[in-house]
Design an enzyme around this catalytic site. Sequence first.
Site, PDB file in Angstrom:
ATOM      1  N   LYS A 170      94.901  80.706 -49.600  1.00  0.00           N
ATOM      2  CA  LYS A 170      96.161  81.418 -49.332  1.00  0.00           C
ATOM      3  C   LYS A 170      95.993  82.929 -49.489  1.00  0.00           C
ATOM      4  O   LYS A 170      96.736  83.585 -50.222  1.00  0.00           O
ATOM      5  CB  LYS A 170      97.274  80.889 -50.235  1.00  0.00           C
ATOM      6  CG  LYS A 170      97.576  79.411 -49.974  1.00  0.00           C
ATOM      7  CD  LYS A 170      98.804  78.928 -50.688  1.00  0.00           C
ATOM      8  CE  LYS A 170      99.055  77.461 -50.481  1.00  0.00           C
ATOM      9  NZ  LYS A 170      98.046  76.553 -51.058  1.00  0.00           N
TER      10      LYS A 170
HETATM   11  P1  OMP Z   1      99.355  67.244 -53.724  1.00  0.00           P
HETATM   12  O1  OMP Z   1     100.796  67.527 -53.953  1.00  0.00           O
HETATM   13  O2  OMP Z   1      98.627  66.840 -54.955  1.00  0.00           O
HETATM   14  O3  OMP Z   1      99.128  66.313 -52.561  1.00  0.00           O
HETATM   15  O4  OMP Z   1      98.670  68.644 -53.348  1.00  0.00           O
HETATM   16  C1  OMP Z   1      99.109  69.461 -52.300  1.00  0.00           C
HETATM   17  C2  OMP Z   1      98.085  70.504 -51.984  1.00  0.00           C
HETATM   18  O5  OMP Z   1      98.520  71.243 -50.844  1.00  0.00           O
HETATM   19  C3  OMP Z   1      97.851  71.531 -53.085  1.00  0.00           C
HETATM   20  O6  OMP Z   1      96.497  71.939 -53.007  1.00  0.00           O
HETATM   21  C4  OMP Z   1      98.764  72.682 -52.685  1.00  0.00           C
HETATM   22  O7  OMP Z   1      98.261  73.917 -53.157  1.00  0.00           O
HETATM   23  C5  OMP Z   1      98.712  72.610 -51.164  1.00  0.00           C
HETATM   24  N1  OMP Z   1      99.927  73.083 -50.450  1.00  0.00           N
HETATM   25  C6  OMP Z   1     101.159  72.596 -50.780  1.00  0.00           C
HETATM   26  O8  OMP Z   1     101.305  71.710 -51.640  1.00  0.00           O
HETATM   27  N2  OMP Z   1     102.274  73.098 -50.162  1.00  0.00           N
HETATM   28  C7  OMP Z   1     102.208  74.015 -49.177  1.00  0.00           C
HETATM   29  O9  OMP Z   1     103.228  74.397 -48.626  1.00  0.00           O
HETATM   30  C8  OMP Z   1     100.950  74.493 -48.781  1.00  0.00           C
HETATM   31  C9  OMP Z   1      99.821  73.968 -49.376  1.00  0.00           C
HETATM   32  C10 OMP Z   1      98.549  74.325 -48.737  1.00  0.00           C
HETATM   33  O10 OMP Z   1      98.471  75.392 -48.121  1.00  0.00           O
HETATM   34  O11 OMP Z   1      97.638  73.526 -48.706  1.00  0.00           O
END
Ligand code: OMP
Length: 290
Positions: A109
């Site tokens: 990011k």
């Molecule tokens: P879980 O919730 O464990 O599936 O993780 C979600 C992953 O996606 C994490 O690494 C967050 O940092 C990332 N993420 C989001 O959860 N929300 C977003 O809007 C964007 C991201 C991302 O850019 O990957």
Amino acid sequence: LPEAVSTACFLPMNLNFTERLERAWDWSGSLLCIGLDPQTERLPDCLQGSERPFFTFNKAIIEATRGLACAYKPQFAHYAAAGRLDELEATLQLLRERVPEAICILDAKRGDIGSTAERYAKEAFDIYGADAVTVNPYMGGDTLQPFTNYGDRGVVVLCKTSNAGSGDLQNLALEKGGQLFEEVARLAATDWNANGNIALVVGATYPEELAQVRKWAPQLPILVPGIGAQGGDLEGTLRAGLRPDGKGLLINSSRGIIYASAGEDFAEAAAQAARELGEAINRYPGRVQR
Ligand code: OMP
């Protein structure tokens, strides 16, 4: 395992990002992206004494899930905060060697003025060798250019994020009509995308916004985090985000897959969770099977 894994002449690095992603979707028959977000306190007991616990954990999960996902997404802060960036680098190297057909998205990011963004792009693409990196577009198009200039790599632009507060700014109404995230989607599909290597991020927690984004960006790949631990809506995501060809999405789950078991069977449990989510995605009627 899909056949391409053992095909020596498969040279995906010759292709541009969009072509590689299309191949990754076809090769895996999957829209699943596995998030590699290790946390020391959540690692299985059997790895707690390991010298390189994050890498050992990731390696077992990558080996167990080969062929089940079109992409992997290591999240930078998880490694940096633990002082384990060397294990991030080793993980990316392993992905290149063991699953070269899958896309590796470095979730960092990034976003800064051009001269600093150049350093960030170099870090993601030259040092870590990522296929794509997540970036924050808040500073404007000129700050994305150092990333998009790497024509063979992907630039995954935050558009409507999965978190509860994402509406504070992203849903602000614009004077000319529409909301801020829609303008991000429009620019990402047009002015910012001169090299054709932009993708978007839209959280699975916001299927209505995803449908809007799909209107502004009919062809762009969309990374959709928020399935699993964040309770995102899988069916709503597929209904709103799939392209007519049944592809176009990278559906991410991190904790829901990698922490499926805290026991010694953690890698098999992760593979089972990945298989189940992949199958749930492929059962959706609009999803064209290979
Ligand atoms: P879980 O919730 O464990 O599936 O993780 C979600 C992953 O996606 C994490 O690494 C967050 O940092 C990332 N993420 C989001 O959860 N929300 C977003 O809007 C964007 C991201 C991302 O850019 O990957």
